[in-house]
Write a protein that holds these residues in place. Structure first.
Motif, PDB file in Angstrom:
ATOM      1  N   SER A  82     -59.433 -20.539  60.925  1.00  0.00           N
ATOM      2  CA  SER A  82     -58.639 -21.071  62.031  1.00  0.00           C
ATOM      3  C   SER A  82     -59.471 -21.215  63.302  1.00  0.00           C
ATOM      4  O   SER A  82     -59.368 -22.215  64.023  1.00  0.00           O
ATOM      5  CB  SER A  82     -57.436 -20.168  62.303  1.00  0.00           C
ATOM      6  OG  SER A  82     -56.591 -20.103  61.176  1.00  0.00           O
ATOM      7  N   VAL A  83     -60.304 -20.214  63.575  1.00  0.00           N
ATOM      8  CA  VAL A  83     -61.158 -20.271  64.773  1.00  0.00           C
ATOM      9  C   VAL A  83     -62.118 -21.448  64.684  1.00  0.00           C
ATOM     10  O   VAL A  83     -62.280 -22.220  65.645  1.00  0.00           O
ATOM     11  CB  VAL A  83     -61.919 -18.950  64.955  1.00  0.00           C
ATOM     12  CG1 VAL A  83     -62.987 -19.089  66.041  1.00  0.00           C
ATOM     13  CG2 VAL A  83     -60.954 -17.823  65.311  1.00  0.00           C
ATOM     14  N   ILE A  84     -62.778 -21.618  63.545  1.00  0.00           N
ATOM     15  CA  ILE A  84     -63.761 -22.698  63.421  1.00  0.00           C
ATOM     16  C   ILE A  84     -63.076 -24.059  63.356  1.00  0.00           C
ATOM     17  O   ILE A  84     -63.608 -25.057  63.859  1.00  0.00           O
ATOM     18  CB  ILE A  84     -64.655 -22.469  62.191  1.00  0.00           C
ATOM     19  CG1 ILE A  84     -65.373 -21.122  62.324  1.00  0.00           C
ATOM     20  CG2 ILE A  84     -65.682 -23.584  62.059  1.00  0.00           C
ATOM     21  CD1 ILE A  84     -66.303 -20.804  61.188  1.00  0.00           C
ATOM     22  N   LYS A  85     -61.877 -24.114  62.799  1.00  0.00           N
ATOM     23  CA  LYS A  85     -61.112 -25.361  62.820  1.00  0.00           C
ATOM     24  C   LYS A  85     -60.823 -25.773  64.270  1.00  0.00           C
ATOM     25  O   LYS A  85     -60.927 -26.947  64.632  1.00  0.00           O
ATOM     26  CB  LYS A  85     -59.807 -25.193  62.050  1.00  0.00           C
ATOM     27  CG  LYS A  85     -58.918 -26.433  62.073  1.00  0.00           C
ATOM     28  CD  LYS A  85     -57.592 -26.171  61.364  1.00  0.00           C
ATOM     29  CE  LYS A  85     -56.673 -27.376  61.479  1.00  0.00           C
ATOM     30  NZ  LYS A  85     -55.349 -27.115  60.841  1.00  0.00           N
ATOM     31  N   GLY A  86     -60.493 -24.788  65.111  1.00  0.00           N
ATOM     32  CA  GLY A  86     -60.261 -25.080  66.521  1.00  0.00           C
ATOM     33  C   GLY A  86     -61.525 -25.561  67.213  1.00  0.00           C
ATOM     34  O   GLY A  86     -61.482 -26.447  68.077  1.00  0.00           O
ATOM     35  N   ILE A  87     -62.688 -24.988  66.839  1.00  0.00           N
ATOM     36  CA  ILE A  87     -63.963 -25.454  67.386  1.00  0.00           C
ATOM     37  C   ILE A  87     -64.209 -26.905  67.003  1.00  0.00           C
ATOM     38  O   ILE A  87     -64.633 -27.726  67.831  1.00  0.00           O
ATOM     39  CB  ILE A  87     -65.117 -24.549  66.888  1.00  0.00           C
ATOM     40  CG1 ILE A  87     -64.988 -23.147  67.487  1.00  0.00           C
ATOM     41  CG2 ILE A  87     -66.469 -25.154  67.230  1.00  0.00           C
ATOM     42  CD1 ILE A  87     -66.023 -22.167  66.961  1.00  0.00           C
ATOM     43  N   HIS A  88     -63.924 -27.234  65.745  1.00  0.00           N
ATOM     44  CA  HIS A  88     -64.099 -28.595  65.259  1.00  0.00           C
ATOM     45  C   HIS A  88     -63.260 -29.574  66.085  1.00  0.00           C
ATOM     46  O   HIS A  88     -63.778 -30.588  66.579  1.00  0.00           O
ATOM     47  CB  HIS A  88     -63.700 -28.662  63.776  1.00  0.00           C
ATOM     48  CG  HIS A  88     -63.892 -30.015  63.159  1.00  0.00           C
ATOM     49  ND1 HIS A  88     -63.502 -30.290  61.861  1.00  0.00           N
ATOM     50  CD2 HIS A  88     -64.394 -31.177  63.653  1.00  0.00           C
ATOM     51  CE1 HIS A  88     -63.777 -31.546  61.587  1.00  0.00           C
ATOM     52  NE2 HIS A  88     -64.324 -32.122  62.653  1.00  0.00           N
ATOM     53  N   GLU A  89     -62.002 -29.300  66.247  1.00  0.00           N
ATOM     54  CA  GLU A  89     -61.114 -30.213  66.972  1.00  0.00           C
ATOM     55  C   GLU A  89     -61.509 -30.330  68.438  1.00  0.00           C
ATOM     56  O   GLU A  89     -61.493 -31.426  69.019  1.00  0.00           O
ATOM     57  CB  GLU A  89     -59.666 -29.733  66.835  1.00  0.00           C
ATOM     58  CG  GLU A  89     -59.144 -29.808  65.401  1.00  0.00           C
ATOM     59  CD  GLU A  89     -57.794 -29.166  65.239  1.00  0.00           C
ATOM     60  OE1 GLU A  89     -57.339 -28.489  66.199  1.00  0.00           O
ATOM     61  OE2 GLU A  89     -57.175 -29.318  64.161  1.00  0.00           O
ATOM     62  N   GLY A  90     -61.879 -29.189  69.050  1.00  0.00           N
ATOM     63  CA  GLY A  90     -62.286 -29.232  70.447  1.00  0.00           C
ATOM     64  C   GLY A  90     -63.559 -30.019  70.658  1.00  0.00           C
ATOM     65  O   GLY A  90     -63.691 -30.771  71.643  1.00  0.00           O
TER      66      GLY A  90
END
Length: 350
Positions: A82-90
């Motif tokens: 979830s954390v890295i998915k948020g990094i991807h989107e940001g």
């Protein structure tokens, strides 16, 4: 490959944790634009100190451990993913905004982010985020031990003040505690590897330039782990001026260990001044400081005749002498002479 891209663009701005401390980092890269090579849009590598512990599979949106034998529980899997998915989107949002703001139209564009935290002698240290776009750094956010925040950016702000304040709260109260917690967990899992101590192999050598008379003295330390090392060249017991030193970069070896070398050049005048030079090394793998003296002048030139060649020459001379002696001095030797039909063959008496 993308880890190397990170190293070239972001790592010069990063100061690795000092000896006795540990860190957990996410190295992420987002690519967009024209490219003749089908690169993946997003990649992320998670590292404990200098050990790769896993990567993020963008297609499946999941964290993948570096070792197939290593298990990850469901909670940890969901949290990291979830954390890295948020990094991807940001990163995607920011990359498209910068392309538009900087009026880029064609070409391959690289958005990079480094985010992580550290433990200083088992105490929570700072958390840091660094970003670069097409090799140019533009954003930096740090949280120190006291929880104070430092934020700096060269790019246009794409968020409102309220959004920025919320991000600050999120980093201080969620991301930083989570990062420290994961760091502690992985330190327990990788303790044997992380706590390994391999002492450096140290040697000194000189190179003499016959045209100028200059001698370059070099000290090389290699094969050590962890990466923290103090290698210093001394003149008369004092560190040589850094402006005269070449090298000094920490370089990786193929086996996961490290090497470092430093060199200094001595003019003919300096060689005559009878200074003393020393290479001194301290490392966690060494029980005591290691000091190696270096003679400042050029090494004497010694002409050496290889022993094998000398033996061959002696052996050849002995064989030739024996053949000659056998042919001409052996008693009763018969010498055959060619004769015509009206001649006789005689055996001379010696």
């Amino acid at each position: 490959m993308f880890y190397l891209i990170f190293a070239a663009c972001i790592l010069p701005a990063l100061v690795f944790s000092e000896s006795g401390s540990h860190s957990l980092w996410v190295f992420a890269t987002f690519l967009t634009g024209d490219s003749s090579v089908p690169f993946p849009e997003f990649t992320a590598v998670i590292m404990l100190d200098d050990i790769v512990i896993g990567h993020y599979n963008a297609d499946e949106r999941s964290f993948v451990p570096a070792s197939a034998q290593e298990s990850v529980n469901v909670t940890e899997q969901i949290t990291i993913s979830s954390v890295i998915k948020g990094i991807h989107e940001g990163m995607k949002t920011k990359a498209y905004h910068l392309i538009d703001y900087l009026n880029y139209t064609r070409g391959l564009h690289v958005q990079q982010r480094l985010a992580g935290c550290e433990l200083l002698h088992d105490e929570p240290g700072q958390m840091m985020t660094l970003e670069a776009f097409n090799g140019e750094s533009g954003f930096e956010r740090r949280y120190n031990v006291q929880g104070d925040q430092h934020t700096h950016w060269n790019w246009p702000v794409i968020k409102s003040r309220a959004q920025l304040e919320y991000d600050a709260w999120l980093y201080a109260n969620f991301y930083r505690p989570l990062c420290i917690s994961q760091l502690r967990k992985y330190l327990k899992k990788k303790k044997q590897h992380v706590m390994a101590r391999v002492k450096p192999r140290v040697r000194v050598f000189k190179r003499f330039c016959s045209e100028t008379g200059v001698v370059q003295m070099t000290c090389l330390a290699t094969g050590f782990y962890p990466r923290h090392i103090n290698l210093t060249l001394l003149q008369d017991g004092q560190p040589v001026n850094e402006e005269r030193i070449t090298g000094g970069e920490l370089l990786p070896n193929a086996d996961g260990k490290y090497q470092m070398r430093k060199s200094v050049e001595l003019s003919v005048k300096e060689q005559r001044e009878k200074h003393t030079y020393t290479c001194t090394v301290t490392h966690l793998g060494l029980e005591n400081k290691l000091d190696i003296s270096i003679e400042p002048g050029p090494d004497p030139v010694i002409i050496v005749v290889p022993s094998v060649l000398l033996l061959l020459c002696v052996f050849g001379a002995l064989v030739a002498f024996k053949i000659w002696r056998k042919r001409y001095t052996q008693p009763g030797q018969v010498i055959y002479m060619q004769a015509s039909a009206d001649q006789t063959i005689e055996q001379p008496q010696i």
